[in-house]
Enzyme design. Structure first.
Site, PDB file in Angstrom:
ATOM      1  N   ILE A 104      -0.708   6.666   4.359  1.00  0.00           N
ATOM      2  CA  ILE A 104       0.378   5.993   5.216  1.00  0.00           C
ATOM      3  C   ILE A 104       1.314   5.602   4.776  1.00  0.00           C
ATOM      4  CG2 ILE A 104       0.091   4.499   7.361  1.00  0.00           C
ATOM      5  CD1 ILE A 104      -2.673   4.682   7.600  1.00  0.00           C
ATOM      6  N   GLY A 105       1.145   4.763   3.687  1.00  0.00           N
ATOM      7  CA  GLY A 105       2.423   4.091   3.276  1.00  0.00           C
ATOM      8  C   GLY A 105       3.642   5.236   2.918  1.00  0.00           C
TER       9      GLY A 105
ATOM     10  N   SER B  74      -4.679  -1.832   7.967  1.00  0.00           N
ATOM     11  CA  SER B  74      -5.562  -1.716   7.135  1.00  0.00           C
ATOM     12  C   SER B  74      -7.024  -1.676   8.190  1.00  0.00           C
ATOM     13  CB  SER B  74      -5.760  -2.693   6.181  1.00  0.00           C
ATOM     14  OG  SER B  74      -4.525  -2.327   5.284  1.00  0.00           O
TER      15      SER B  74
ATOM     16  N   GLY C  22      -0.278   4.547  -0.404  1.00  0.00           N
ATOM     17  CA  GLY C  22      -1.055   5.663  -0.286  1.00  0.00           C
ATOM     18  C   GLY C  22      -0.491   6.527   0.943  1.00  0.00           C
TER      19      GLY C  22
ATOM     20  N   ASN D 131     -12.249  -4.201   1.897  1.00  0.00           N
ATOM     21  CA  ASN D 131     -11.072  -4.317   2.237  1.00  0.00           C
ATOM     22  C   ASN D 131     -10.718  -5.634   2.432  1.00  0.00           C
ATOM     23  OD1 ASN D 131     -10.556  -1.474   1.821  1.00  0.00           O
ATOM     24  ND2 ASN D 131     -10.375  -1.063   4.248  1.00  0.00           N
TER      25      ASN D 131
ATOM     26  N   GLY E 190       0.835  -1.254  -0.067  1.00  0.00           N
ATOM     27  CA  GLY E 190       0.151   0.000   0.000  1.00  0.00           C
ATOM     28  C   GLY E 190       0.952   1.314  -0.169  1.00  0.00           C
TER      29      GLY E 190
ATOM     30  N   HIS F  29     -10.202  -1.980  18.082  1.00  0.00           N
ATOM     31  CA  HIS F  29      -9.997  -0.476  17.330  1.00  0.00           C
ATOM     32  C   HIS F  29     -11.092   0.253  17.100  1.00  0.00           C
ATOM     33  CE1 HIS F  29      -7.822   2.833  15.864  1.00  0.00           C
ATOM     34  NE2 HIS F  29      -7.711   2.377  14.492  1.00  0.00           N
TER      35      HIS F  29
HETATM   36  P1  A3D Z   1      -5.002   5.380   0.983  1.00  0.00           P
HETATM   37  O1  A3D Z   1      -4.190   6.465   0.926  1.00  0.00           O
HETATM   38  O2  A3D Z   1      -6.069   5.227   0.121  1.00  0.00           O
HETATM   39  O3  A3D Z   1      -3.783   4.301   0.356  1.00  0.00           O
HETATM   40  C1  A3D Z   1      -4.294   3.092   0.386  1.00  0.00           C
HETATM   41  C2  A3D Z   1      -3.699   2.338  -0.850  1.00  0.00           C
HETATM   42  O4  A3D Z   1      -3.842   1.230  -0.970  1.00  0.00           O
HETATM   43  C3  A3D Z   1      -3.887   3.193  -2.075  1.00  0.00           C
HETATM   44  O5  A3D Z   1      -2.494   3.609  -2.478  1.00  0.00           O
HETATM   45  C4  A3D Z   1      -4.226   1.904  -2.991  1.00  0.00           C
HETATM   46  O6  A3D Z   1      -3.716   2.057  -4.342  1.00  0.00           O
HETATM   47  C5  A3D Z   1      -3.721   0.594  -2.388  1.00  0.00           C
HETATM   48  N1  A3D Z   1      -4.587  -0.433  -2.611  1.00  0.00           N
HETATM   49  C6  A3D Z   1      -5.552  -0.698  -2.977  1.00  0.00           C
HETATM   50  N2  A3D Z   1      -5.858  -2.029  -3.351  1.00  0.00           N
HETATM   51  C7  A3D Z   1      -4.525  -2.708  -3.172  1.00  0.00           C
HETATM   52  C8  A3D Z   1      -4.258  -3.834  -3.504  1.00  0.00           C
HETATM   53  N3  A3D Z   1      -5.030  -4.838  -3.728  1.00  0.00           N
HETATM   54  N4  A3D Z   1      -2.803  -4.164  -3.073  1.00  0.00           N
HETATM   55  C9  A3D Z   1      -1.963  -3.223  -3.012  1.00  0.00           C
HETATM   56  N5  A3D Z   1      -2.567  -1.894  -2.591  1.00  0.00           N
HETATM   57  C10 A3D Z   1      -3.681  -1.620  -2.739  1.00  0.00           C
HETATM   58  O7  A3D Z   1      -5.263   5.061   2.518  1.00  0.00           O
HETATM   59  P2  A3D Z   1      -4.490   5.259   3.962  1.00  0.00           P
HETATM   60  O8  A3D Z   1      -2.925   5.030   3.717  1.00  0.00           O
HETATM   61  O9  A3D Z   1      -4.781   6.563   4.408  1.00  0.00           O
HETATM   62  O10 A3D Z   1      -5.000   4.263   5.072  1.00  0.00           O
HETATM   63  C11 A3D Z   1      -4.629   2.884   4.607  1.00  0.00           C
HETATM   64  C12 A3D Z   1      -5.847   1.962   5.546  1.00  0.00           C
HETATM   65  O11 A3D Z   1      -5.091   2.059   7.039  1.00  0.00           O
HETATM   66  C13 A3D Z   1      -7.145   2.367   5.406  1.00  0.00           C
HETATM   67  O12 A3D Z   1      -7.752   1.023   5.612  1.00  0.00           O
HETATM   68  C14 A3D Z   1      -7.386   2.956   6.807  1.00  0.00           C
HETATM   69  O13 A3D Z   1      -8.685   3.027   7.128  1.00  0.00           O
HETATM   70  C15 A3D Z   1      -6.537   2.446   7.699  1.00  0.00           C
HETATM   71  N6  A3D Z   1      -6.126   3.216   8.906  1.00  0.00           N
HETATM   72  C16 A3D Z   1      -5.818   2.327  10.027  1.00  0.00           C
HETATM   73  C17 A3D Z   1      -5.454   3.112  11.025  1.00  0.00           C
HETATM   74  C18 A3D Z   1      -5.065   2.372  12.501  1.00  0.00           C
HETATM   75  O14 A3D Z   1      -4.701   2.993  13.502  1.00  0.00           O
HETATM   76  C19 A3D Z   1      -5.540   1.025  12.443  1.00  0.00           C
HETATM   77  C20 A3D Z   1      -5.619   4.521  11.157  1.00  0.00           C
HETATM   78  C21 A3D Z   1      -5.585   5.197   9.967  1.00  0.00           C
HETATM   79  C22 A3D Z   1      -6.110   4.518   8.749  1.00  0.00           C
END
Ligand code: A3D
Length: 317
Positions: free
Chosen positions: A14-15, A120, A12, A96, A10, A176
């Site tokens: 966070i990544g 995630s 995005g 997800n 990922g 969570h």
């Molecule tokens: P975002 O910036 O949308 O990044 C997610 C990335 O996942 C995107 O770049 C997508 O292209 C990629 N993606 C989608 N499908 C696939 C796949 N099959 N294989 C590989 N990559 C793929 O989201 P984000 O970075 O802001 O958040 C990511 C996740 O973390 C989400 O589910 C949030 O809800 C979660 N999150 C968790 C917390 C915790 O503390 C647990 C906090 C904040 C967000």
């Protein structure tokens, strides 16, 4: 000794922060995988080009091919949709789950010896699914939530008391979700129970309790507070830093005690579910789950939180 390797699944919001933190701390070489062509390559190139300024020297690679995660020591998963205003974490489960199924297969095939930290959402369900599909032992598959939830709670307490965030020790347990369990009784400032300090400040037990209840409520809704402000996604700096604390403890065998979403087999009266509890994280991943006594009120909150986790995990079947 070979350099450590960290895979980020990922690329995005966070990544990207995860990659930058790995580089700044020189935790190891980093490969970022995403399905979007160019996104991980562009982000990793962007970060790599500032190595001379920041003074880090690690290899950074973006990829759309799972093969490139081969040999990873730690894999951090953020693939999946984030929340939008008005959504609960649980609303993300259908989409997800499909993404996590694909991701876990990739990890199983190409990084079979790795430690996996899932971020995630919905977290408790996604980490469960990841473990089921990889089939990795429980000590190697865990979720990040509690480090962040506890950090948020600690920050609110520090701001309220006008003390450094560095001197507050706080902990949350449970799932969570909105029923997470901030543990007031085990929260302190330089070892002093937090309620004592609030009572000193307000010279009124009832008022101190009311202020604490508001901080507990804010902690439970803290993710949503950020989502409502951002409008286009969820928190990303803070979950990234929190997962890095876990990854670093494993990679450097620090044996830090961190709230971790871990598979419980009887601890805290829970059997067969992933739930947030304090764990020792070291070179063997989750090396120990630390159990301690909860009073009746805390246990009731924990039971409620675990019931929500069970319902969530059940809804995946
Ligand atoms: P975002 O910036 O949308 O990044 C997610 C990335 O996942 C995107 O770049 C997508 O292209 C990629 N993606 C989608 N499908 C696939 C796949 N099959 N294989 C590989 N990559 C793929 O989201 P984000 O970075 O802001 O958040 C990511 C996740 O973390 C989400 O589910 C949030 O809800 C979660 N999150 C968790 C917390 C915790 O503390 C647990 C906090 C904040 C967000």
């Amino acid at each position: 000794m070979a350099r450590k390797k960290i895979a980020l699944i990922g690329g995005g919001q966070i990544g990207g922060v995860l990659a930058q933190l790995c580089a700044l701390r020189e935790l190891g070489d980093v490969v970022m995988f995403d399905i979007v062509e160019g996104l991980p390559q562009g982000k990793m190139l962007d970060i790599a080009e500032v190595g001379p300024v920041d003074g880090f020297d690690v290899n950074l690679k973006g990829t759309n091919d799972y093969k490139d995660i081969e040999g990873s020591d730690v894999v951090i998963v953020t693939a999946g949709l984030p929340r939008k205003p008005g959504m609960s974490r649980d609303d993300l489960i259908a989409t997800n789950s499909k993404i996590m199924t694909e991701v876990a297969k990739g990890i199983k095939q190409y990084a079979p010896n790795s430690f996996v930290i899932v971020i995630s959402n919905p977290l408790d369900a996604m980490v469960t699914l990841c473990q089921q599909i990889t089939g990795f032992p429980y000590n190697r598959v865990m979720g990040q939530a509690g480090v962040l939830d506890s950090s948020r709670f600690a920050a609110f307490i520090a701001w309220e008391l006008g003390v450094s965030v560095k001197d507050v020790t706080a902990m949350t347990l449970g799932g969570h979700g909105d029923d997470m369990v901030p543990l007031v009784r085990y929260t302190s400032v330089c070892g002093i129970p937090v309620m004592e300090l609030l009572e000193q400040k307000y010279k009124d037990k009832a008022k101190a309790k009311e202020v604490m209840e508001a901080m507990v409520k804010r902690t439970r809704g803290a993710g949503g507070e950020v989502v409502a402000l951002l409008k286009t996604g969820s928190a990303f700096y803070s979950p990234a830093s929190s997962a890095i604390a876990m990854a670093e403890s494993i990679l450097k065998d620090q044996k830090r005690v961190l709230p971790t979403c871990a598979y419980l087999q009887g601890e805290f009266g829970v059997n067969g579910y992933y739930v947030g509890v304090p764990c020792v994280l070291g070179e063997k991943g989750i090396e120990n789950i630390i159990e301690f006594k909860l009073d009746a009120e805390e246990q009731a909150m924990m039971d409620k939180s675990v019931a929500a986790v069970k319902e969530l995990v059940g809804s995946m079947k």
